[in-house]
Design a protein around this motif. Structure first.
Motif, PDB file in Angstrom:
ATOM      1  N   ILE A 163       0.983  -0.835  -0.237  1.00  0.00           N
ATOM      2  CA  ILE A 163       0.134  -0.280   0.025  1.00  0.00           C
ATOM      3  C   ILE A 163       1.142   1.412  -0.146  1.00  0.00           C
ATOM      4  O   ILE A 163       2.207   1.109   0.720  1.00  0.00           O
ATOM      5  N   GLY A 164       0.936   1.436  -0.642  1.00  0.00           N
ATOM      6  CA  GLY A 164       1.242   3.611  -1.258  1.00  0.00           C
ATOM      7  C   GLY A 164       2.544   3.164  -1.668  1.00  0.00           C
ATOM      8  O   GLY A 164       3.407   4.517  -1.204  1.00  0.00           O
ATOM      9  N   LEU A 165       2.770   2.447  -1.857  1.00  0.00           N
ATOM     10  CA  LEU A 165       4.514   2.443  -2.877  1.00  0.00           C
ATOM     11  C   LEU A 165       3.858   2.559  -4.600  1.00  0.00           C
ATOM     12  O   LEU A 165       3.168   2.409  -4.943  1.00  0.00           O
ATOM     13  N   ASP A 166       5.048   3.168  -5.172  1.00  0.00           N
ATOM     14  CA  ASP A 166       5.269   2.901  -6.153  1.00  0.00           C
ATOM     15  C   ASP A 166       5.322   1.902  -7.800  1.00  0.00           C
ATOM     16  O   ASP A 166       5.497   1.173  -6.986  1.00  0.00           O
ATOM     17  N   PRO A 167       5.233   1.619  -8.630  1.00  0.00           N
ATOM     18  CA  PRO A 167       4.593   0.581  -9.128  1.00  0.00           C
ATOM     19  C   PRO A 167       6.126  -0.290  -8.946  1.00  0.00           C
ATOM     20  O   PRO A 167       5.970  -0.875  -9.269  1.00  0.00           O
ATOM     21  N   SER A 168       7.605   0.755  -9.753  1.00  0.00           N
ATOM     22  CA  SER A 168       8.669   0.322  -9.476  1.00  0.00           C
ATOM     23  C   SER A 168       9.107  -0.679  -8.007  1.00  0.00           C
ATOM     24  O   SER A 168       9.413  -1.456  -7.337  1.00  0.00           O
ATOM     25  N   ALA A 169       8.253   0.375  -6.543  1.00  0.00           N
ATOM     26  CA  ALA A 169       8.940  -0.123  -5.464  1.00  0.00           C
ATOM     27  C   ALA A 169       7.894  -1.819  -5.256  1.00  0.00           C
ATOM     28  O   ALA A 169       8.483  -2.547  -4.829  1.00  0.00           O
ATOM     29  N   ARG A 170       6.977  -1.481  -6.031  1.00  0.00           N
ATOM     30  CA  ARG A 170       5.797  -2.777  -5.678  1.00  0.00           C
ATOM     31  C   ARG A 170       6.384  -3.662  -6.063  1.00  0.00           C
ATOM     32  O   ARG A 170       6.744  -5.085  -5.472  1.00  0.00           O
ATOM     33  N   LYS A 171       6.828  -4.529  -7.665  1.00  0.00           N
ATOM     34  CA  LYS A 171       7.783  -4.641  -8.023  1.00  0.00           C
ATOM     35  C   LYS A 171       8.560  -5.786  -7.535  1.00  0.00           C
ATOM     36  O   LYS A 171       8.932  -6.593  -7.554  1.00  0.00           O
ATOM     37  N   ALA A 172       9.046  -4.598  -6.873  1.00  0.00           N
ATOM     38  CA  ALA A 172      10.283  -4.945  -6.174  1.00  0.00           C
ATOM     39  C   ALA A 172       9.881  -5.732  -4.669  1.00  0.00           C
ATOM     40  O   ALA A 172      10.979  -6.796  -4.476  1.00  0.00           O
ATOM     41  N   VAL A 173       9.453  -4.978  -4.372  1.00  0.00           N
ATOM     42  CA  VAL A 173       8.692  -6.280  -3.604  1.00  0.00           C
ATOM     43  C   VAL A 173       7.863  -7.772  -3.242  1.00  0.00           C
ATOM     44  O   VAL A 173       8.751  -8.621  -2.744  1.00  0.00           O
ATOM     45  N   TRP A 174       7.504  -7.520  -4.541  1.00  0.00           N
ATOM     46  CA  TRP A 174       6.760  -9.196  -4.935  1.00  0.00           C
ATOM     47  C   TRP A 174       8.414  -9.303  -5.725  1.00  0.00           C
ATOM     48  O   TRP A 174       7.943 -11.399  -5.318  1.00  0.00           O
TER      49      TRP A 174
END
Lengths: 256, 330
Positions: free
Chosen positions: B165-176
């Motif tokens: 939640i609240g992360l930008d798309p590239s940060a989301r991708k990195a998390v996943w």
């Protein structure tokens, strides 16, 4: 096994507190300003009032234990704010999901606050020496006095955690914290002997754990009168045990 | 096979009146990535907090790998990792120090501590920033650190409440990407709450949709999409002459729900394009009709979510049949 787990968690909490202090020492210094003002301003002025019976001890020396304790108690009484903040973030939820007991969490945090308080007192101590306060030069006595500081601060931190678990929000907590600190300090023997107080205040002082802590620290650091020390320590130990238990029981409420 | 999570008729009533969960049944297979989707206030977080032993349900049962979550909570806490929605690391110490403190709280033996911490840092791609203060981290780094803290003990189940939640798309991708790497390495079951449909679509094996404290639909992503019965095949034909018999033949197919013709365009409504397409092509082939282009339109997970979870006001006012969980266009 559980006992060792709990002990380990307690040490982890103390380590956390020390690591936080290491990264930001400013708080310790800024918090030292107020007690130093108590000693230099209030102490100097009041020492001209000859009516306060201090058994021949200079007034600044007389209030030094009280001021030392007040500054550490202040840290402890507002320790609950950390817990309220951790409640608003996810840290408390996470700690409650970790394989450790809530007793260890509460006692660990309270003890950690006690450690922080001792560090705080260590800053003020040399300043008091520079101000000319004459301490008893027996290292065992001084060490015992710091032990008392540690124990009472831990107890008040547990009290603060208990209050935090009931209040839950910063604003409500601040209100209660402020309301607690004044009577604690003034209904004790920190600034004047109990016998000067009106009877009602005297009975409050009798149940105020700070009274016993001040008495012990004053005996050990300033007057050298150690007759009451065992009773003082006993009173503070009883207070600690009771408040640790109460705080641990109510701790789970904080995340609900 | 033992289920990673087995929830039976869990109900949670707050303050004797607010029914946050209303008879939830849920099964999660071991080593699955499971997404729980639902609108705000649907009970996602409440369910996760019950499953992570933070409080007890009002009634019902829940098991994790056969262990009773409600009665043996201490045991369950030893095998789960949990990352709450809110920040759960101390921001005034470094990332490494957070991991160190958490490893001590979780009871990682001192002999393995160093290795666990460096593994967690490496899995979450945080090695370079480990010694920086967390307050200087970006949102994505904080989230990765929080997950790293949960990975220290190599949990059997990892619970993530709105992990990106609240992360930008590239940060989301990195998390996943880091999470999936960990999951593949250790076979951890991942249970996460989200309302990012694209994440559930991309990364989860199974999905359940929760609405007002009830599971309204569950299954694989494809199951859920097919359940809407709303796939459309758009066939662009070479000749304008589409004879009536061909149309009748296509209509007669089992898998076809409806056909619409306009000029050289044939629009076929079907349940499942994968199985229907060959049959339709064969029918057209036999009639000697050749095809220029085929476009398949499938419902997205957004459509699935809107259909089952709906918007709460719209459900009440405009389409009462939706409240029962039936597709609006059935």
């Amino acid at each position: 096994m559980t006992f060792f787990n709990s002990l380990r968690e307690m040490f982890a909490m103390i380590e956390l507190e020390l690591r936080r202090l290491r990264h930001d020492r400013t708080e310790i210094y800024t918090r030292a300003v107020q007690p130093i003002l108590w000693l230099t301003v209030y102490g100097t002025v009041m020492s001209h009032v000859r009516d306060i019976p201090t058994n021949g001890i200079p007034y600044i020396d007389y209030i030094t234990p009280g001021v030392l304790l007040q500054s550490t108690i202040f840290v402890s009484v507002f320790y609950g704010l950390t817990i309220v903040w951790e409640r608003e973030t996810g840290i408390l939820k996470r700690l409650l999901v970790a394989p450790a007991s809530r007793y260890a969490t509460v006692i660990g945090r309270a003890v950690a606050s006690g450690v922080r308080a001792v560090v705080q007192a260590l800053i003020i101590f040399p300043v008091a020496i520079l101000l000319g306060v004459k301490f008893i030069s027996n290292p065992t006595y001084i060490a015992a006095a710091f032990l008392m500081l540690f124990m009472i601060s831990g107890g008040f931190a547990a009290l603060s955690i208990f209050v935090a678990s009931l209040m839950k929000t910063r604003e409500r907590f601040m209100g209660i914290g402020q309301a607690m600190i004044m009577p604690l300090f003034f209904a004790s023997n920190a600034l004047y002997p109990i016998k000067l107080m009106p009877p009602i205040l005297q009975s409050i002082a009798f149940f105020n754990p700070l009274t016993y802590a001040v008495d012990a620290v004053r005996g050990l650091m300033i007057s050298g009168d150690v007759a009451n020390i065992p009773a003082d320590f006993l009173a503070v130990i009883v207070f600690d045990i009771l408040i640790f238990a109460v705080a641990s029981i109510s701790f789970r409420k904080i995340i609900e | 096979m033992v289920l990673a999570i087995d929830v039976r008729q869990i109900t949670k009533i707050y303050d004797g009146k607010i029914r946050a969960l209303d008879g939830v049944d849920l099964e999660v297979n071991a080593a699955d990535v499971f997404a729980l989707l639902g609108p705000n206030g649907s009970g996602k977080t409440t369910l996760m907090r019950i499953l992570t032993t933070q409080f007890r349900p009002t009634s019902g049962e829940a098991y994790s790998f056969g262990i009773d979550i409600i009665r043996n909570d201490a045991w369950v806490r030893k095998m789960i990792g949990y990352v709450p929605q809110e920040t759960s690391v101390w921001t005034d110490i470094s990332g490494f120090e957070n991991l160190l403190i958490y490893s001590k709280i979780y009871g990682v033996p001192s002999s393995r501590r160093k290795k666990s911490i460096s593994d967690a840092l490496q899995i979450m791609g945080l090695e370079e920033m480990a010694d920086g203060l967390v307050k200087k981290y970006s949102g994505g780094m904080v989230r990765r650190l929080e997950i790293a803290c949960a990975l220290l003990v190599k949990p059997k189940i990892l619970f993530l409440d709105e992990p990106t939640i609240g992360l930008d798309p590239s940060a989301r991708k990195a998390v996943w990407e880091n999470l999936i790497f960990f999951k593949n390495e250790y076979g951890t079951t991942i249970f996460f709450n989200t309302h990012y449909m694209d994440e559930a679509d991309l990364y989860s094996d199974h999905i359940a949709i929760i609405k007002r404290g009830k599971i309204v639909k569950s299954g694989t992503v494809n199951d859920l999409k097919h359940s809407l019965h709303s796939e459309v095949l758009l066939l662009d034909l070479k000749s304008h002459a589409l004879d009536e018999t061909a149309l009748t033949d296509i209509r007669a197919l089992d898998c076809v729900r409806d056909v619409v013709v306009s000029d050289s365009e044939l629009r076929v409504f079907i349940d499942d394009a994968d199985t229907a397409l060959p049959k339709i092509m064969e029918t057209l082939w036999r009639k000697g009709i050749s095809i220029k282009k085929i476009t398949t339109t499938r419902p997205t997970l957004d459509d699935v979510f809107l259909n089952y979870a709906g918007s709460i006001t719209a459900v009440r006012k405009h389409s009462p049949q939706n409240a029962k969980g039936a597709p609006a266009w059935d």
